[in-house]
Design an enzyme around this catalytic site. Sequence first.
Site, PDB file in Angstrom:
ATOM      1  N   ASP A  32     136.713  93.621  62.668  1.00  0.00           N
ATOM      2  CA  ASP A  32     135.242  94.131  62.525  1.00  0.00           C
ATOM      3  C   ASP A  32     134.595  93.137  61.352  1.00  0.00           C
ATOM      4  O   ASP A  32     135.362  93.263  60.093  1.00  0.00           O
ATOM      5  CB  ASP A  32     135.121  95.713  62.181  1.00  0.00           C
ATOM      6  CG  ASP A  32     133.529  95.925  62.188  1.00  0.00           C
ATOM      7  OD1 ASP A  32     132.655  95.424  61.632  1.00  0.00           O
ATOM      8  OD2 ASP A  32     133.403  97.004  62.856  1.00  0.00           O
ATOM      9  N   SER A  73     127.468  97.178  64.248  1.00  0.00           N
ATOM     10  CA  SER A  73     128.786  97.168  64.882  1.00  0.00           C
ATOM     11  C   SER A  73     128.467  97.975  66.403  1.00  0.00           C
ATOM     12  O   SER A  73     129.262  97.764  67.243  1.00  0.00           O
ATOM     13  CB  SER A  73     129.845  97.989  64.113  1.00  0.00           C
ATOM     14  OG  SER A  73     130.245  97.236  63.053  1.00  0.00           O
ATOM     15  N   THR A 126     132.815 101.120  66.649  1.00  0.00           N
ATOM     16  CA  THR A 126     133.469  99.953  67.419  1.00  0.00           C
ATOM     17  C   THR A 126     133.825 100.345  68.744  1.00  0.00           C
ATOM     18  O   THR A 126     133.760 100.240  69.861  1.00  0.00           O
ATOM     19  CB  THR A 126     134.239  98.880  66.718  1.00  0.00           C
ATOM     20  OG1 THR A 126     133.479  98.444  65.659  1.00  0.00           O
ATOM     21  CG2 THR A 126     134.804  97.689  67.601  1.00  0.00           C
TER      22      THR A 126
HETATM   23 MG    MG Z   1     134.280  98.876  63.392  1.00  0.00          MG
HETATM   24 ZN    ZN Z   2     129.547  96.663  58.615  1.00  0.00          ZN
END
Ligand code: MG
Ligand code: ZN
Length: 350
Positions: A32, A73, A126
């Site tokens: 990420d 995200s 995510t």
């Molecule tokens: Mg994430």
């Molecule tokens: Zn972020």
Amino acid sequence: MKNLFYIALILGIQLSFSQEEKPPNIILMIGDGMGLSHISAGMYANGNRTVLEEFEYVGLSKTHSLNYLITDSAASATAMASGVKTLNKVVGMDGDNNKQKTILEICKEKDYNVGLVVTSEIVHATPACFYANNQSRYDYEDIALQLSKHSVDLFVGGGEDFFNKRKDKRNLLEEMSTYTFVSDLAEFNNSSSKKIGFFTYPGEPPSKNQGREPSLDSLTEISLKKISKDKSFFIMIEGSQIDWGAHDNSLNYILSEYKEFDLAISKALDFAKADGNTLVIVTADHETGGLSLSGGNVNRSRVRADFTSGGHTGSMVPVFSFGPYSELFRGIYENTAIFDKMLSAVNGKR
Ligand code: MG
Ligand code: ZN
């Protein structure tokens, strides 16, 4: 004679199809916020080495969302999980709130084992985009409820409180009667259950620097052993906190998270090399921090970095691929194409 040639040709084609009949395993690894500078910093800080150098192909992914050049995200994980651009903050739906089927769900329909391993809460944006549909990534209790009813075979992450300390007083852990819940790495390793949940922390897992355990590389190694036992599998493994370190503009935080993610990638690559039918994809959902390397020393593994943002930026992010169908991931494409390419692999189309 001519007929024999054609018969041989036909047989040959059939042989090559049957060899590829077992659909490939897919390990999708998302760092990420992991832009090229994060990887470069991690590499120089680690003696000028990263396991990513062993990958076969490199591509670039355009991360913009439906409504912003700068994605969050949720929109970007929805793009990779389901192949549609959506609005920032939206989980698993397109811009008109139509629920989307995810690559994890498509694999499950094809009788794969499917799993999720993250260093954030398991309900964070995510991972959520692989099993949930919600207009807001922050509706954690609803996202937890959706996971409790989902067909995910194995999951590891923080956020147990969203399952058993809820406003609606339900205890989802009790409702998830087909799952075995384990509470440490040894129990996880020893469990022979077909459906396993491992809550690593009741809430948000701490950073690696603050002592987060177990390590993502151990979790990756054990998860791959379990999920590959009897059939093909899809697993998404996230180095969730590279992004958080970049939001904090803390190079130390980024480097420790990247180092662990790099080790986890090594475990995935070792598995893929031994297995021979496993596609490994390593990418990011977006860049965070506008990180640039402004100095350092290669021989001393030192890096100095500057940040231009406390949020995400719009730079393309790299995509590294290894194994069967890895050649599909060359070039420059939208993040939605990562879904398309994984789907091609699962359907045996080059
Ligand atoms: Mg994430
Ligand atoms: Zn972020």
